[in-house]
Design a protein around this motif. Structure first.
Motif, PDB file in Angstrom:
ATOM      1  N   PHE A  31       0.821   3.157 -15.719  1.00 60.31           N
ATOM      2  CA  PHE A  31       0.728   1.738 -15.365  1.00 60.31           C
ATOM      3  C   PHE A  31       0.567   1.555 -13.860  1.00 60.31           C
ATOM      4  O   PHE A  31      -0.167   0.692 -13.400  1.00 60.31           O
ATOM      5  N   GLY A  32       1.265   2.364 -13.082  1.00 61.16           N
ATOM      6  CA  GLY A  32       1.118   2.300 -11.628  1.00 61.16           C
ATOM      7  C   GLY A  32      -0.292   2.639 -11.180  1.00 61.16           C
ATOM      8  O   GLY A  32      -0.857   1.973 -10.308  1.00 61.16           O
ATOM      9  N   LEU A  33      -0.882   3.662 -11.766  1.00 61.92           N
ATOM     10  CA  LEU A  33      -2.256   4.035 -11.415  1.00 61.92           C
ATOM     11  C   LEU A  33      -3.259   2.958 -11.823  1.00 61.92           C
ATOM     12  O   LEU A  33      -4.188   2.649 -11.075  1.00 61.92           O
ATOM     13  N   VAL A  34      -3.063   2.387 -13.002  1.00 63.46           N
ATOM     14  CA  VAL A  34      -3.954   1.304 -13.451  1.00 63.46           C
ATOM     15  C   VAL A  34      -3.836   0.115 -12.512  1.00 63.46           C
ATOM     16  O   VAL A  34      -4.842  -0.472 -12.103  1.00 63.46           O
ATOM     17  N   PHE A  35      -2.620  -0.243 -12.146  1.00 63.20           N
ATOM     18  CA  PHE A  35      -2.410  -1.351 -11.214  1.00 63.20           C
ATOM     19  C   PHE A  35      -3.105  -1.075  -9.882  1.00 63.20           C
ATOM     20  O   PHE A  35      -3.769  -1.943  -9.333  1.00 63.20           O
ATOM     21  N   TYR A  36      -2.954   0.142  -9.367  1.00 63.45           N
ATOM     22  CA  TYR A  36      -3.547   0.485  -8.074  1.00 63.45           C
ATOM     23  C   TYR A  36      -5.068   0.417  -8.122  1.00 63.45           C
ATOM     24  O   TYR A  36      -5.702  -0.207  -7.274  1.00 63.45           O
ATOM     25  N   PHE A  37      -5.686   1.076  -9.092  1.00 60.63           N
ATOM     26  CA  PHE A  37      -7.146   1.181  -9.118  1.00 60.63           C
ATOM     27  C   PHE A  37      -7.848  -0.077  -9.608  1.00 60.63           C
ATOM     28  O   PHE A  37      -8.982  -0.337  -9.224  1.00 60.63           O
ATOM     29  N   LEU A  38      -7.214  -0.869 -10.454  1.00 60.31           N
ATOM     30  CA  LEU A  38      -7.889  -2.047 -10.992  1.00 60.31           C
ATOM     31  C   LEU A  38      -7.533  -3.342 -10.278  1.00 60.31           C
ATOM     32  O   LEU A  38      -8.285  -4.310 -10.356  1.00 60.31           O
ATOM     33  N   ILE A  39      -6.393  -3.396  -9.593  1.00 61.36           N
ATOM     34  CA  ILE A  39      -5.971  -4.645  -8.977  1.00 61.36           C
ATOM     35  C   ILE A  39      -5.846  -4.527  -7.464  1.00 61.36           C
ATOM     36  O   ILE A  39      -6.504  -5.247  -6.721  1.00 61.36           O
ATOM     37  N   TYR A  40      -5.013  -3.618  -6.990  1.00 65.44           N
ATOM     38  CA  TYR A  40      -4.704  -3.573  -5.555  1.00 65.44           C
ATOM     39  C   TYR A  40      -5.882  -3.083  -4.713  1.00 65.44           C
ATOM     40  O   TYR A  40      -6.228  -3.707  -3.707  1.00 65.44           O
TER      41      TYR A  40
END
Length: 112
Positions: A31-40
């Motif tokens: 979830f952290g990786l998805v948040f980083y690459f898709l949002i942040y």
């Protein structure tokens, strides 16, 4: 009905937790990786591009504001982060630098 519920509780109480909780850590990492690459990361890239756009504006550039106004920069107030845009020969508008969404190619206003 109560017969099935009691059996389910009895079997769950005797079972040992499988994996020791590593599944939860792996899921949080995903979830952290998805948040980083898709949002942040994309948002940070857009902010960086907008800051470079604001710093590269100069007098005489033709710009497009977020409100849809197209004009030529007449004056830049460095200390207050405001610019004056000439919409035509008689009309001038003062806007914030951050309200500029794009710097247009030279001659765009004449083609409109």
């Amino acid at each position: 009905m109560s017969l099935f519920i009691s059996n389910a509780h009895a079997s769950a109480a005797g079972a040992a937790p499988a994996g020791g909780g590593y599944e939860m850590l792996i899921m949080l990492a995903i979830f952290g990786l998805v948040f980083y690459f898709l949002i942040y990361r994309p948002q940070a890239k857009r902010v960086k591009e907008h800051k470079s756009l604001m710093s590269s504006m100069a007098k005489g550039d033709e710009v497009l504001s977020q409100g849809g106004l197209v004009g030529k920069i007449v004056k830049i107030a460095e200390d207050k982060d405001f610019i004056v845009i000439a919409l035509n020969d008689q009309t001038e508008v003062t806007v914030q630098k951050s309200a500029i969404s794009a710097v247009l190619p030279k001659g765009t206003m004449k083609s409109l």
